[in-house]
Design an enzyme around this catalytic site. Structure first.
Site, short mmCIF file in Angstrom:
data_model
loop_
_atom_site.label_atom_id
_atom_site.label_comp_id
_atom_site.label_asym_id
_atom_site.label_seq_id
_atom_site.Cartn_x
_atom_site.Cartn_y
_atom_site.Cartn_z
N LYS A 1 1.19 -136.03 -85.91
CA LYS A 1 1.14 -134.74 -86.63
C LYS A 1 2.56 -134.20 -86.84
O LYS A 1 3.50 -134.71 -86.25
CB LYS A 1 0.29 -133.73 -85.87
CG LYS A 1 -1.07 -134.26 -85.42
CD LYS A 1 -2.05 -134.50 -86.57
CE LYS A 1 -3.20 -135.36 -86.09
NZ LYS A 1 -4.48 -135.06 -86.66
N ASN A 2 2.71 -133.14 -87.61
CA ASN A 2 4.07 -132.67 -87.95
C ASN A 2 4.86 -132.25 -86.72
O ASN A 2 6.08 -132.37 -86.71
CB ASN A 2 4.00 -131.53 -88.97
CG ASN A 2 3.60 -132.04 -90.34
OD1 ASN A 2 2.87 -133.03 -90.45
ND2 ASN A 2 4.08 -131.39 -91.40
#
Ligand SMILES: *Cc1c(COP(=O)(O)O)cnc(C)c1O
Length: 358
Positions: free
Chosen positions: A179-180
């Site tokens: 994920k970011n």
């Protein structure tokens, strides 16, 4: 090899983890609380409850809203399996509504037709880092008295007309390594509602209110301080990471040929968890193989919509959702993470443009 995803761990994260290990407070310590406060501030909400994963954040949020057997939750079939599975965990039934082919998100214009007397919630997913049409969805929810639970597991810092993901309804986030931002494993429930915050807190810790007084059935879903320490440092870098992703996306937008690049409606801030193109003319799998031969990673998210998954077929889901099914055949996600160099971006563009021109 240019990888499709790459967690970026710096000295800050390493130091923070060692401090926790030295402190002796490995769980239920001060880092989790600090991380929750910082995360809530990032989303612009009053409360955040840290969980062990995005999946447990979804499960916790649904239970906090008292969703269970006999209830229906309207969601998208074009998402990671955890979205719909979390509904099944509670005993409720996911009801799938087709997607908008331009955004890959739930088509808000089709939601009302799916509402029944059993509908309790709408669970939009902000897929690939682009928010669902929250204006329309909040409006429908209000008119039909439905709860909104946002699956923002791919959308940390994404915005809809200046308002952050996870701040419309009850928000859920994942902090998985791809994920970011990441805490290795982890998740977050976000809300402005003090009651939902309190219920989430109890559900993710054995239904405990006062110390060792348990007034409901709960789970062990909480985050450790080791994970929170990583998350705190990652959160400080979120804006920088998202800006780097947006710059990479802009380069692709301007240079890719022969594929359909992501559509971003006016007023939306896409945070490019994935940079996902459509590959026309049945060429997707061949392009993917070609990229692999040229040492370029890519991903198909997702090759099978949830209503077509074997387990859901066993449950009796028998429906056709043409846009989700077409997207599953055509999508290809390209490397867009912040560790890419200009040379990497040019390599990807040149490989795709060469292949598509053939
Ligand atoms: C990653 C993800 C989840 C699950 O998060 P985990 O942390 O892996 O449990 C749920 N929904 C979506 C859309 C995701 O991308």
């Amino acid at each position: 090899m240019i990888s499709i995803a790459k967690p970026l761990m710096g000295e800050e994260e390493k130091r923070a983890v060692l401090e926790v290990l030295d402190s002796g407070m490995l769980a239920h310590g001060p880092r989790v609380k600090a991380f929750e406060e910082a995360f809530a501030a990032m989303c612009g909400v009053k409360y955040a409850v840290a969980t062990s994963s995005g999946t447990t954040a979804l499960h916790t949020a649904l239970l906090a809203h008292d969703i269970g057997t006999g209830d229906e939750v309207i969601t998208t079939p074009f998402t990671f399996i955890a979205t719909a599975n979390s509904v099944l965990f509670t005993g409720a039934r996911p009801v799938f509504v087709d997607i908008d082919p331009r955004t890959f998100n739930i088509d808000a214009t089709q939601i009302e037709a799916a509402i029944t007397p059993h509908t309790k919630a709408i669970m939009p997913v902000h897929l690939f880092g682009l928010m669902a049409d929250m204006g329309a969805i909040m409006d429908i929810a209000q008119r039909h008295n439905l709860v909104v639970i946002e699956d923002a597991c791919q959308a940390h810092g994404a915005e809809y007309h200046g308002q952050k993901s996870g701040s419309f309804g009850t928000g859920t986030f994942s902090l998985y390594p791809t994920k970011n931002i990441t805490s290795a494993e982890g998740g977050m429930v976000t809300t402005n509602d003090p009651e939902i915050a309190q219920l989430s807190r109890e559900i993710h810790h054995h239904g405990m209110g006062k110390q060792y007084h348990h007034h409901r059935l709960g789970f062990n879903f909480h985050m450790t301080d080791v994970h929170a320490a990583i998350g705190i440092e990652q959160l400080k870098k979120l804006e920088r990471f998202n800006a780097a992703r947006a710059a990479n996306a802009k380069f692709y937008d301007e240079h890719l040929q022969g594929v359909v690049t992501p559509f971003v409606p006016d007023g939306y801030r896409h945070i490019y968890h994935q940079y996902t193109v459509r590959v026309p003319d049945g060429k997707r799998d061949a392009l993917r193989d070609y990229l692999k031969e040229h040492e370029i990673g890519s991903g198909v998210y997702y090759p099978l919509p949830i209503h077509k998954q074997p387990y859901y077929q066993e449950l009796g889901y028998d429906l056709t959702l043409p846009e989700a099914e077409r997207a599953a055949q055509e999508v290809l996600s390209l490397p867009v993470h912040p560790a890419l160099s200009q040379e990497d971006l040019e390599t990807v563009v040149s490989a795709i443009n060469t292949f598509m021109a053939r």
